[in-house]
Design a protein around this motif. Structure first.
Motif, PDB file in Angstrom:
ATOM      1  N   TRP A  73       0.802  -1.211   0.000  1.00 31.54           N
ATOM      2  CA  TRP A  73       0.000   0.000   0.000  1.00 31.54           C
ATOM      3  C   TRP A  73       0.844   1.274   0.000  1.00 31.54           C
ATOM      4  O   TRP A  73       0.316   2.378   0.157  1.00 31.54           O
ATOM      5  CB  TRP A  73      -0.937   0.000   1.220  1.00 31.54           C
ATOM      6  N   TRP A 102      -7.811   1.465  -9.962  1.00 32.16           N
ATOM      7  CA  TRP A 102      -7.859   1.752  -8.531  1.00 32.16           C
ATOM      8  C   TRP A 102      -6.497   2.170  -7.996  1.00 32.16           C
ATOM      9  O   TRP A 102      -6.395   2.952  -7.042  1.00 32.16           O
ATOM     10  CB  TRP A 102      -8.393   0.549  -7.769  1.00 32.16           C
ATOM     11  N   TYR A 120      -5.964   5.506  -5.961  1.00 33.99           N
ATOM     12  CA  TYR A 120      -5.355   5.466  -4.630  1.00 33.99           C
ATOM     13  C   TYR A 120      -4.180   6.442  -4.541  1.00 33.99           C
ATOM     14  O   TYR A 120      -4.071   7.220  -3.589  1.00 33.99           O
ATOM     15  CB  TYR A 120      -4.885   4.045  -4.342  1.00 33.99           C
TER      16      TYR A 120
END
Length: 256
Positions: free
Chosen positions: A194, A231, A235
């Motif tokens: 992430w 995505w 993000y």
């Protein structure tokens, strides 16, 4: 539009954007020439992704450019003059971010397509045609990543207001921290999935369709982010915009 014009004039009347743009092009295109030129005639061969091997170095230079666009104003006191002329600080800082992002976008597209063109010149027999959406994203998407990285650097520059500190933080994070996170026992890989620039890499490379020859990987390691390309972009953009919003909020509350 007036604010954008003012920020454009302020940006291009200094030398740093020109030098940073030149360094970005030299690094990215030169690194592409090195990687593609040394690829074998067999396996591994050159791919569309391998022509963009040096985009990370360009990202670092773009962030230096963007950080300097803010910190030099604080250093020489012109930011105080800007805020006196434009009491709504958010508008002034947002305009700066937009101008720097547009410059990053242009430099990114020139460097990406320049690198791809050099690859074709060096290896005309390789499969380097942009035949799929994955190929186009891998090349054209570099400009988008540069634009967002520039906004991120503007936000860091607003928060720190010191050139050396902002540049050091940005370079250390982009070039070292995300990779070192994986060394944390147990949770390192989960955190790394992430991390912003790792996710940005997922936007560019996706599942590796532009990174293989006859199904065999021939380029850089792929991102381990679980997100899809769309995505992943959302993000990364979200992280950048949140950081910019925080930076503008801080700038409104403290002395220039």
């Amino acid at each position: 539009m007036t604010l954008l014009a003012v920020e454009r004039i302020k940006l291009f009347t200094t030398r740093s954007p020109w030098w940073c743009a030149l360094v970005t092009l030299v690094l990215t295109i030169g690194f592409s020439a090195l990687i593609v030129g040394n690829s074998g005639d067999g396996e591994p061969s050159a791919t569309v992704a391998s022509t963009q091997f040096g985009y990370g170095f360009g990202t670092a230079v773009i962030m230096v450019l963007a950080a300097l666009s803010v910190t030099t104003e604080y250093r020489f006191g012109t930011m105080r003059t800007t805020f006196q002329a434009i009491p709504r600080r958010g508008r002034a800082l947002l305009s700066k971010a937009v101008v720097v992002a547009l410059l990053g976008l242009v430099i990114g597209e020139v460097s990406a397509f320049g690198s791809w063109a050099v690859g074709i010149l060096l290896k005309p027999e390789a499969e380097l045609a942009l035949n799929s959406a994955a190929d186009w994203v891998n090349v054209a998407g570099v400009g988008v990543v540069y634009a967002l990285a520039a906004v991120l650097a503007v936000a860091v520059g607003i928060l720190l207001r010191h050139s050396a500190g902002a540049i050091a933080l940005l370079l250390i994070y982009a070039l070292a921290v995300e990779g070192l996170v994986q060394l944390i026992p147990g949770i390192g890989n989960d955190i790394h999935q992430w991390m912003p620039f790792n996710v940005a890499e997922k936007f560019l490379s996706g599942d590796g369709a532009s990174n293989a020859v006859d199904g065999i990987a021939a380029g850089a390691p792929l991102s381990d982010s679980p997100l899809s390309q769309a995505w992943a972009l959302a993000y990364f953009a979200g992280v950048v915009l949140v950081l910019l919003a925080v930076a503008i909020g801080v700038a409104k509350k403290r002395d220039a």
